[in-house]
Design an enzyme around this catalytic site. Structure first.
Site, PDB file in Angstrom:
ATOM      1  N   HIS A  73       0.844  -1.198   0.000  1.00 12.74           N
ATOM      2  CA  HIS A  73       0.000   0.000   0.000  1.00 12.74           C
ATOM      3  C   HIS A  73       0.874   1.241   0.000  1.00 12.74           C
ATOM      4  O   HIS A  73       1.762   1.376   0.831  1.00 12.74           O
ATOM      5  CB  HIS A  73      -0.900   0.021   1.238  1.00 12.74           C
ATOM      6  CG  HIS A  73      -2.037  -0.943   1.166  1.00 12.74           C
ATOM      7  ND1 HIS A  73      -3.053  -0.968   2.083  1.00 12.74           N
ATOM      8  CD2 HIS A  73      -2.330  -1.927   0.266  1.00 12.74           C
ATOM      9  CE1 HIS A  73      -3.922  -1.921   1.768  1.00 12.74           C
ATOM     10  NE2 HIS A  73      -3.491  -2.515   0.668  1.00 12.74           N
ATOM     11  N   TYR A 201      -8.883   5.197   8.075  1.00 12.43           N
ATOM     12  CA  TYR A 201      -8.987   5.585   9.485  1.00 12.43           C
ATOM     13  C   TYR A 201     -10.075   6.653   9.562  1.00 12.43           C
ATOM     14  O   TYR A 201      -9.909   7.738   8.989  1.00 12.43           O
ATOM     15  CB  TYR A 201      -7.668   6.187   9.984  1.00 12.43           C
ATOM     16  CG  TYR A 201      -6.555   5.180  10.201  1.00 12.43           C
ATOM     17  CD1 TYR A 201      -5.735   4.764   9.156  1.00 12.43           C
ATOM     18  CD2 TYR A 201      -6.306   4.657  11.472  1.00 12.43           C
ATOM     19  CE1 TYR A 201      -4.704   3.854   9.358  1.00 12.43           C
ATOM     20  CE2 TYR A 201      -5.275   3.740  11.687  1.00 12.43           C
ATOM     21  CZ  TYR A 201      -4.484   3.349  10.628  1.00 12.43           C
ATOM     22  OH  TYR A 201      -3.473   2.445  10.832  1.00 12.43           O
ATOM     23  N   PRO A 292      -3.153   0.197  19.330  1.00 11.67           N
ATOM     24  CA  PRO A 292      -2.989  -0.298  17.952  1.00 11.67           C
ATOM     25  C   PRO A 292      -3.082   0.761  16.852  1.00 11.67           C
ATOM     26  O   PRO A 292      -2.671   0.502  15.729  1.00 11.67           O
ATOM     27  CB  PRO A 292      -4.128  -1.312  17.808  1.00 11.67           C
ATOM     28  CG  PRO A 292      -5.134  -0.923  18.833  1.00 11.67           C
ATOM     29  CD  PRO A 292      -4.369  -0.320  19.961  1.00 11.67           C
ATOM     30  N   LYS A 296       1.996  -0.053  15.201  1.00 14.59           N
ATOM     31  CA  LYS A 296       3.426  -0.081  15.532  1.00 14.59           C
ATOM     32  C   LYS A 296       3.880  -1.314  16.318  1.00 14.59           C
ATOM     33  O   LYS A 296       5.072  -1.631  16.341  1.00 14.59           O
ATOM     34  CB  LYS A 296       3.812   1.175  16.326  1.00 14.59           C
ATOM     35  CG  LYS A 296       3.866   2.419  15.495  1.00 14.59           C
ATOM     36  CD  LYS A 296       5.000   2.384  14.485  1.00 14.59           C
ATOM     37  CE  LYS A 296       4.691   3.218  13.265  1.00 14.59           C
ATOM     38  NZ  LYS A 296       5.294   2.759  12.037  1.00 14.59           N
ATOM     39  N   TYR A 384       4.532   6.525   9.975  1.00 13.98           N
ATOM     40  CA  TYR A 384       3.761   5.329   9.634  1.00 13.98           C
ATOM     41  C   TYR A 384       4.609   4.299   8.903  1.00 13.98           C
ATOM     42  O   TYR A 384       4.597   3.109   9.242  1.00 13.98           O
ATOM     43  CB  TYR A 384       2.521   5.709   8.804  1.00 13.98           C
ATOM     44  CG  TYR A 384       1.412   4.697   8.891  1.00 13.98           C
ATOM     45  CD1 TYR A 384       1.547   3.458   8.289  1.00 13.98           C
ATOM     46  CD2 TYR A 384       0.246   4.960   9.597  1.00 13.98           C
ATOM     47  CE1 TYR A 384       0.539   2.506   8.389  1.00 13.98           C
ATOM     48  CE2 TYR A 384      -0.760   4.020   9.702  1.00 13.98           C
ATOM     49  CZ  TYR A 384      -0.600   2.793   9.093  1.00 13.98           C
ATOM     50  OH  TYR A 384      -1.590   1.854   9.203  1.00 13.98           O
TER      51      TYR A 384
HETATM   52  C1  PHB Z   1      -4.928  -4.308  11.354  1.00 15.55           C
HETATM   53  O1  PHB Z   1      -5.057  -4.559  10.140  1.00 15.55           O
HETATM   54  O2  PHB Z   1      -5.108  -5.181  12.207  1.00 15.55           O
HETATM   55  C2  PHB Z   1      -4.551  -2.946  11.749  1.00 15.55           C
HETATM   56  C3  PHB Z   1      -4.230  -2.008  10.789  1.00 15.55           C
HETATM   57  C4  PHB Z   1      -3.889  -0.730  11.168  1.00 15.55           C
HETATM   58  C5  PHB Z   1      -3.878  -0.385  12.502  1.00 15.55           C
HETATM   59  C6  PHB Z   1      -4.178  -1.322  13.464  1.00 15.55           C
HETATM   60  C7  PHB Z   1      -4.520  -2.608  13.098  1.00 15.55           C
HETATM   61  O3  PHB Z   1      -3.568   0.872  12.856  1.00 15.55           O
END
Ligand code: PHB
Ligand code: APR
Length: 390
Positions: A73, A201, A292, A296, A384
């Site tokens: 991505h 997000y 989460p 990270k 990120y």
């Molecule tokens: C996930 O795909 O589990 C995931 C992706 C991004 C995040 C947290 C978890 O910030």
């Protein structure tokens, strides 16, 4: 007593990656894991690899399936106030991320371990660490009804937040830093093609939501909930309705599918300093937890053991302990960067349960700044994809 060079407690991403890196450097290790192989391989957890972490897996000889099946991505979408905006990692930093489940990387690492013939013991109980402040530490553990002993030069505590390693360090040695959040995540794994090519997000008045994925056929989605949320109160229908509300956008459809898994993830920040005592080196969740948001946790765990493996190799090669002595300090620089980033993402995107309007205005301002300023977007992107030098 059996002996090895490095005893590794825990077969999560940290312990398994350390085992793989040291094996390739010709250093003997024994991995002791409390759970069974099936359990460890089935645990659904994180799913985003930083650019350099994906490269590391490849260099460590376990990147073949990740390169084939992982989804590259070049950015993520941020959604707020009814608008979706892409943060273009590739354009802003020249780097991308790889979406590949922690379960898959764990399977690949276990397969590599078993193929190498290096020892890994599943289903061991009662691991106890002794002599950590001497130059001959040893471990005891129960396996197949008997108590066993294992001597080592060094011990790697890769046994997660609830493991035995951190608590084997005497009281008063470690300093703890922690922050609890008044939210949790209700996560689902659903058998449906992801409705977006990249992660979304979403900031929403009803709370945060995240669209993620594991493969072209599997979606992973999260909803902000209470930290002690009762999963049984969430029927599949209620989960989808809430996801539709929080992620919804005119002209875009969230596709629904069978829910294969549902669970609540706690949100917590926690760090211990230092990450080492005597001959014991803590790595991954054993030393630090991040919420989460920002993905990270897995990346930090892998980065820790990369630093540790290099230090151990140098020590065996020349007897020089400089890198080993610097282990904690080296890791903590990255750990605290990630702690800040995860806290910041969490604070910016979650709806406070007390509905504090001042904070809401700050969040919306920050999200707007990310939409309108290339500098702000670049800072998010750099964190990120993983910062090279911290
Ligand atoms: C996930 O795909 O589990 C995931 C992706 C991004 C995040 C947290 C978890 O910030
Ligand atoms: N003895 C042996 N093994 C243990 C013990 C013990 N006393 N206690 C825990 N373990 C094992 C757990 O069963 C688990 O398999 O240690 C392993 C720790 O793995 P993780 O918790 O996955 O931690 P880590 O390898 O540091 O990886 C961190 O995983 O938890 C996610 O989101 C987190 O992505 C991050 C990553």
């Amino acid at each position: 007593m059996n002996r090895t060079q490095v005893a590794i407690v825990g077969a999560g991403p940290a312990g398994l990656t350390l085992g793989q890196l040291l094996h390739r450097a010709g250093i003997e290790t024994v991995i002791l894991e409390r759970r069974g192989r099936e359990y460890v391989e089935a645990r659904v957890r994180a799913g985003v690899l930083e650019h350099d972490v994906a490269d590391l897996f490849e260099q460590a000889g376990v990147g073949e399936r990740m390169r084939r099946e992982g989804l590259v991505h070049g950015g993520v979408e941020l959604q707020a106030a009814g608008e979706r905006h892409r943060i273009a990692f590739d354009e802003l930093t020249g780097k991308s991320i790889v979406v590949y489940g922690q379960t898959e990387i764990v399977k690949d690492l276990i397969a590599a371990r078993l193929e190498s013939g290096a020892p890994i013991h599943f289903d061991v109980d009662g691991v106890a660490l002794h002599g950590l402040d001497t130059d001959r530490p040893h471990l005891e553990y129960d396996e197949s009804g008997g108590r066993h002993e294992l001597g080592a030069d060094l011990v790697a505590g890769c046994d997660g937040f609830h493991g035995v390693s951190r608590s084997s360090i005497p009281q008063g040695v470690l300093r703890e830093f922690a922050r609890d959040y008044p939210y949790g995540w209700l996560g689902i794994l659903a058998s449906v093609a992801p409705s977006s090519e990249e992660l979304i997000y979403a900031h929403h008045e009803r709370g945060f939501a995240l669209l993620s994925m594991r493969s072209p056929e599997l979606s992973r989605l999260y909803l902000q909930c209470a930290p002690d949320e009762d999963v049984s109160a969430w029927s599949d229908e209620r989960v989808w309705t809430e996801l539709q509300t929080r992620l919804g956008l005119d002209g875009w459809t969230l596709h629904e599918g069978a829910i294969l898994e549902k669970g609540v993830t706690p949100m917590r920040s926690h760090v211990v300093e230092p990450m080492q005592w005597g001959r014991l080196y803590l790595a991954g969740d054993a030393a630090h937890i991040v919420p989460p948001t920002g993905a990270k946790g897995l990346n930090l765990a892998v980065r820790d053991v990369h630093v540790l493996a290099d230090a151990i190799v140098a020590w065996y090669a020349s007897g020089d302990p400089t890198l080993l002595d610097a282990y904690s300090e080296t890791c903590l620089r990255r750990v605290w960067r990630a702690e800040h980033f995860s806290w910041w993402m969490t604070t910016m995107l979650h709806r406070r349960p007390d509905g504090e309007e001042f904070d809401l205005r700050l969040q919306l301002s920050q999200l707007r700044y990310l939409r309108t300023s290339r500098v702000a977007a670049t800072a998010l992107a750099e964190n990120y994809v993983g910062i090279e030098r911290v």
